[in-house]
Motif scaffolding. Structure first.
Motif, PDB file in Angstrom:
ATOM      1  N   SER A  86       0.801  -1.218   0.000  1.00  0.00           N
ATOM      2  CA  SER A  86       0.000   0.000   0.000  1.00  0.00           C
ATOM      3  C   SER A  86       0.835   1.270   0.000  1.00  0.00           C
ATOM      4  CB  SER A  86      -0.918   0.015   1.231  1.00  0.00           C
ATOM      5  OG  SER A  86      -0.139   0.194   2.406  1.00  0.00           O
ATOM      6  N   GLY A  87       2.153   1.134   0.186  1.00  0.00           N
ATOM      7  CA  GLY A  87       2.985   2.321   0.302  1.00  0.00           C
ATOM      8  C   GLY A  87       2.935   2.901   1.705  1.00  0.00           C
ATOM      9  N   SER A  88       2.266   2.190   2.619  1.00  0.00           N
ATOM     10  CA  SER A  88       2.222   2.595   4.027  1.00  0.00           C
ATOM     11  C   SER A  88       2.594   1.381   4.872  1.00  0.00           C
ATOM     12  CB  SER A  88       0.829   3.123   4.376  1.00  0.00           C
ATOM     13  OG  SER A  88      -0.114   2.067   4.347  1.00  0.00           O
ATOM     14  N   ASP A  89       2.111   1.320   6.076  1.00  0.00           N
ATOM     15  CA  ASP A  89       2.440   0.210   6.972  1.00  0.00           C
ATOM     16  C   ASP A  89       1.669  -1.064   6.651  1.00  0.00           C
ATOM     17  OD1 ASP A  89       4.101   1.925   8.404  1.00  0.00           O
ATOM     18  OD2 ASP A  89       2.530   2.458   9.830  1.00  0.00           O
ATOM     19  N   THR A  90       0.710  -0.987   5.735  1.00  0.00           N
ATOM     20  CA  THR A  90      -0.170  -2.114   5.442  1.00  0.00           C
ATOM     21  C   THR A  90       0.307  -2.896   4.228  1.00  0.00           C
ATOM     22  OG1 THR A  90      -2.042  -0.864   6.327  1.00  0.00           O
ATOM     23  CG2 THR A  90      -2.561  -2.771   4.949  1.00  0.00           C
ATOM     24  N   ILE A  91       0.368  -4.213   4.379  1.00  0.00           N
ATOM     25  CA  ILE A  91       0.611  -5.110   3.250  1.00  0.00           C
ATOM     26  C   ILE A  91      -0.389  -6.261   3.353  1.00  0.00           C
ATOM     27  CG2 ILE A  91       3.064  -4.528   3.032  1.00  0.00           C
ATOM     28  CD1 ILE A  91       3.729  -7.246   4.272  1.00  0.00           C
ATOM     29  N   VAL A  92      -0.677  -6.861   2.212  1.00  0.00           N
ATOM     30  CA  VAL A  92      -1.628  -7.958   2.144  1.00  0.00           C
ATOM     31  C   VAL A  92      -0.944  -9.147   1.492  1.00  0.00           C
ATOM     32  CG1 VAL A  92      -3.846  -8.731   1.205  1.00  0.00           C
ATOM     33  CG2 VAL A  92      -3.571  -6.348   1.962  1.00  0.00           C
ATOM     34  N   ALA A  93      -1.132 -10.308   2.085  1.00  0.00           N
ATOM     35  CA  ALA A  93      -0.629 -11.557   1.512  1.00  0.00           C
ATOM     36  C   ALA A  93      -1.819 -12.463   1.245  1.00  0.00           C
ATOM     37  CB  ALA A  93       0.336 -12.241   2.466  1.00  0.00           C
ATOM     38  N   GLU A  94      -1.868 -13.006   0.038  1.00  0.00           N
ATOM     39  CA  GLU A  94      -2.893 -13.974  -0.336  1.00  0.00           C
ATOM     40  C   GLU A  94      -2.171 -15.242  -0.749  1.00  0.00           C
ATOM     41  OE1 GLU A  94      -6.559 -13.997  -3.461  1.00  0.00           O
ATOM     42  OE2 GLU A  94      -4.554 -13.622  -4.260  1.00  0.00           O
ATOM     43  N   GLY A  95      -2.668 -16.372  -0.278  1.00  0.00           N
ATOM     44  CA  GLY A  95      -1.973 -17.598  -0.629  1.00  0.00           C
ATOM     45  C   GLY A  95      -2.795 -18.846  -0.356  1.00  0.00           C
ATOM     46  N   THR A  96      -2.096 -19.962  -0.373  1.00  0.00           N
ATOM     47  CA  THR A  96      -2.701 -21.251  -0.112  1.00  0.00           C
ATOM     48  C   THR A  96      -1.864 -21.998   0.921  1.00  0.00           C
ATOM     49  OG1 THR A  96      -1.528 -22.263  -1.964  1.00  0.00           O
ATOM     50  CG2 THR A  96      -3.746 -21.440  -2.407  1.00  0.00           C
TER      51      THR A  96
END
Length: 154
Positions: A86-96
């Motif tokens: 996000s360019g901030s402190d937030t990141i998202v991981a999607e997986g299995t």
């Protein structure tokens, strides 16, 4: 919540998130032999479906014990993760993932409607996870067919 002391890059945040996921695969032990709780700020929050929100190390430890207790093993498919920054402190991981629950084994895609697909939303500051909300189907062994009748038909 503490004020940020240093700026982290997205790749540095990703490295903290990966350490967390790998610690889960290693029974809650980090690569340096510490506890998975060491990766969290003291005022962190964790959400898990059907459990709710845990606040702070004590509640997070209870959540992880409750959720991890019935798991005989878990392994995340690191090579197939999708990362969103996000360019901030937030990141998202999607997986299995795949593994074995006390009620039986699971693997993402087997069946296609089954458990094993997940998405985690992280907030990471100063090398600590301040928030992770976990989105997945907690019915790992796919036994909740009484409430979801279409599962029993497959």
């Amino acid at each position: 919540m503490a004020l940020a002391k240093q700026t982290m890059t997205d790749e540095q945040r990703k490295s903290v998130a990966l350490e967390y996921l790998k610690a889960f695969d290693n029974g809650g032990v980090t690569s340096d032999g510490g506890s998975i709780l060491d990766l969290f700020s003291t005022d962190a929050q964790v959400y898990f479906p059907k459990w709710g929100i845990a606040n702070g190390h004590e509640e997070i430890g209870k959540l992880f014990g409750d959720v991890g207790g019935p798991l005989k093993s878990i392994r995340h498919d690191y090579a197939t993760f999708n990362w969103i920054f996000s360019g901030s402190d937030t990141i998202v991981a999607e997986g299995t993932s795949y593994g074995e629950h006390r009620d039986g084994p699971w693997r993402a895609g087997v069946p296609d409607s089954g458990a094993g697909r997940w998405c985690d939303v992280f907030e990471i500051r100063d090398w600590k996870i301040t928030r992770v909300f976990i989105y997945l189907d907690p019915d790992y062994a796919g036994q909740d067919t009484a409430r979801y009748t279409w599962l029993g038909e497959k």
